[in-house]
Design a protein around this motif. Structure first.
Motif, PDB file in Angstrom:
ATOM      1  N   UNK A 199      -1.307   7.185   0.479  1.00 56.33           N
ATOM      2  CA  UNK A 199      -2.413   6.312   0.801  1.00 56.33           C
ATOM      3  C   UNK A 199      -3.717   7.106   0.679  1.00 56.33           C
ATOM      4  N   UNK A 200      -4.612   6.614  -0.119  1.00 55.11           N
ATOM      5  CA  UNK A 200      -5.923   7.247  -0.284  1.00 55.11           C
ATOM      6  C   UNK A 200      -6.886   6.581   0.697  1.00 55.11           C
ATOM      7  N   UNK A 201      -6.992   7.163   1.895  1.00 56.55           N
ATOM      8  CA  UNK A 201      -7.836   6.566   2.939  1.00 56.55           C
ATOM      9  C   UNK A 201      -9.315   6.595   2.585  1.00 56.55           C
ATOM     10  N   UNK A 202      -9.758   7.603   1.863  1.00 57.88           N
ATOM     11  CA  UNK A 202     -11.171   7.652   1.469  1.00 57.88           C
ATOM     12  C   UNK A 202     -11.500   6.464   0.569  1.00 57.88           C
ATOM     13  N   UNK A 203     -10.621   6.176  -0.377  1.00 54.58           N
ATOM     14  CA  UNK A 203     -10.817   5.014  -1.270  1.00 54.58           C
ATOM     15  C   UNK A 203     -10.776   3.718  -0.467  1.00 54.58           C
ATOM     16  N   UNK A 204      -9.790   3.606   0.417  1.00 55.39           N
ATOM     17  CA  UNK A 204      -9.701   2.411   1.265  1.00 55.39           C
ATOM     18  C   UNK A 204     -10.986   2.227   2.067  1.00 55.39           C
ATOM     19  N   UNK A 205     -11.479   3.291   2.678  1.00 55.40           N
ATOM     20  CA  UNK A 205     -12.689   3.174   3.495  1.00 55.40           C
ATOM     21  C   UNK A 205     -13.883   2.700   2.675  1.00 55.40           C
ATOM     22  N   UNK A 206     -14.018   3.201   1.440  1.00 60.04           N
ATOM     23  CA  UNK A 206     -15.116   2.743   0.567  1.00 60.04           C
ATOM     24  C   UNK A 206     -14.972   1.255   0.248  1.00 60.04           C
ATOM     25  N   UNK A 207     -13.757   0.850  -0.142  1.00 63.59           N
ATOM     26  CA  UNK A 207     -13.524  -0.568  -0.468  1.00 63.59           C
ATOM     27  C   UNK A 207     -13.745  -1.463   0.748  1.00 63.59           C
ATOM     28  N   UNK A 208     -13.232  -1.034   1.879  1.00 65.76           N
ATOM     29  CA  UNK A 208     -13.348  -1.836   3.093  1.00 65.76           C
ATOM     30  C   UNK A 208     -14.804  -2.004   3.497  1.00 65.76           C
ATOM     31  N   UNK A 209     -15.581  -0.952   3.407  1.00 64.80           N
ATOM     32  CA  UNK A 209     -16.999  -1.060   3.754  1.00 64.80           C
ATOM     33  C   UNK A 209     -17.738  -1.975   2.775  1.00 64.80           C
ATOM     34  N   UNK A 210     -17.406  -1.863   1.493  1.00 67.17           N
ATOM     35  CA  UNK A 210     -18.064  -2.666   0.468  1.00 67.17           C
ATOM     36  C   UNK A 210     -17.742  -4.158   0.619  1.00 67.17           C
ATOM     37  N   UNK A 211     -16.511  -4.470   1.016  1.00 67.86           N
ATOM     38  CA  UNK A 211     -16.064  -5.870   1.040  1.00 67.86           C
ATOM     39  C   UNK A 211     -15.919  -6.461   2.439  1.00 67.86           C
ATOM     40  N   UNK A 212     -16.189  -5.687   3.453  1.00 63.62           N
ATOM     41  CA  UNK A 212     -15.976  -6.132   4.835  1.00 63.62           C
ATOM     42  C   UNK A 212     -16.683  -7.442   5.148  1.00 63.62           C
ATOM     43  N   UNK A 213     -17.945  -7.565   4.820  1.00 62.65           N
ATOM     44  CA  UNK A 213     -18.682  -8.776   5.205  1.00 62.65           C
ATOM     45  C   UNK A 213     -18.137 -10.017   4.495  1.00 62.65           C
ATOM     46  N   UNK A 214     -17.748  -9.895   3.223  1.00 63.35           N
ATOM     47  CA  UNK A 214     -17.176 -11.048   2.502  1.00 63.35           C
ATOM     48  C   UNK A 214     -15.825 -11.456   3.092  1.00 63.35           C
ATOM     49  N   UNK A 215     -15.002 -10.469   3.428  1.00 65.59           N
ATOM     50  CA  UNK A 215     -13.687 -10.789   3.987  1.00 65.59           C
ATOM     51  C   UNK A 215     -13.816 -11.384   5.389  1.00 65.59           C
ATOM     52  N   UNK A 216     -14.730 -10.851   6.168  1.00 68.56           N
ATOM     53  CA  UNK A 216     -14.958 -11.413   7.508  1.00 68.56           C
ATOM     54  C   UNK A 216     -15.509 -12.835   7.421  1.00 68.56           C
TER      55      UNK A 216
END
Length: 170
Positions: free
Chosen positions: A1-18
């Motif tokens: 699991x690449x947590x650094x990549x996940x964290x970047x994606x999650x931050x970028x898409x968090x507001x749309x997913x929420x």
């Protein structure tokens, strides 16, 4: 699991997913639960929590009274001492949470040191099996940027719902 990549994606898409999850509070597609179940099965074929443990690193479980008694007994200490050593009061009266993150029971190999007796909140995490799914949106809103499995599930549901139903774009 690449947590650094996940964290970047999650931050970028968090507001749309929420925003998508908030829309589910008012508009749930017909036959949504079978879609959730099938998508969740796909996600778990690709994600292994033991390569991640991000929940243990960034979050804390809520300990039930039964959890406190079971885990304190395991360590052969009174509940009061267990609380004093590792916990603090949570936001709700009577609620207890870890004092620090990462979790004091997280082992270097990303495994839980008390897995067999872990808190119920940990055992049920990330709560994808709760039904109906849309009644747990607040939980998923909080987890979408912390749990790769929740991120994947919500991302895929969003894409499928927006492609297959009349659902306002987020």
């Amino acid at each position: 699991m690449d947590l650094a990549r996940f964290n970047r994606l999650a931050q970028r898409n968090r507001s749309r997913l929420r925003a998508f999850l908030r829309k589910l509070d008012d508009l749930v597609p017909e036959d949504f639960q079978p879609l959730v179940d099938a998508t969740d099965r796909q996600v778990w074929q690709e994600i292994d929590c033991t390569t991640c443990a991000n929940c243990c690193k960034k979050m804390t479980p809520t300990y039930t009274k039964d959890d406190l008694q079971r885990i304190a007994q395991h360590f052969r200490m009174p509940v009061k001492l267990f609380k004093e050593k590792w916990l603090k009061p949570g936001d709700t009266a009577g609620e207890w949470v870890n004092r620090d993150t990462p979790c004091q029971f997280l082992q270097p190999d990303n495994r839980c040191g008390i897995y067999a007796i872990r808190p119920l909140d940990c055992a049920e995490f990330p709560h994808h099996n709760k039904q109906p799914f849309d009644e747990w949106n607040d939980t998923f809103i909080g987890n979408v940027d912390k749990c790769p499995a929740t991120y994947e599930l919500v991302s895929r549901l969003k894409a499928q719902v927006e492609a297959g139903w009349e659902f306002p774009e987020t």
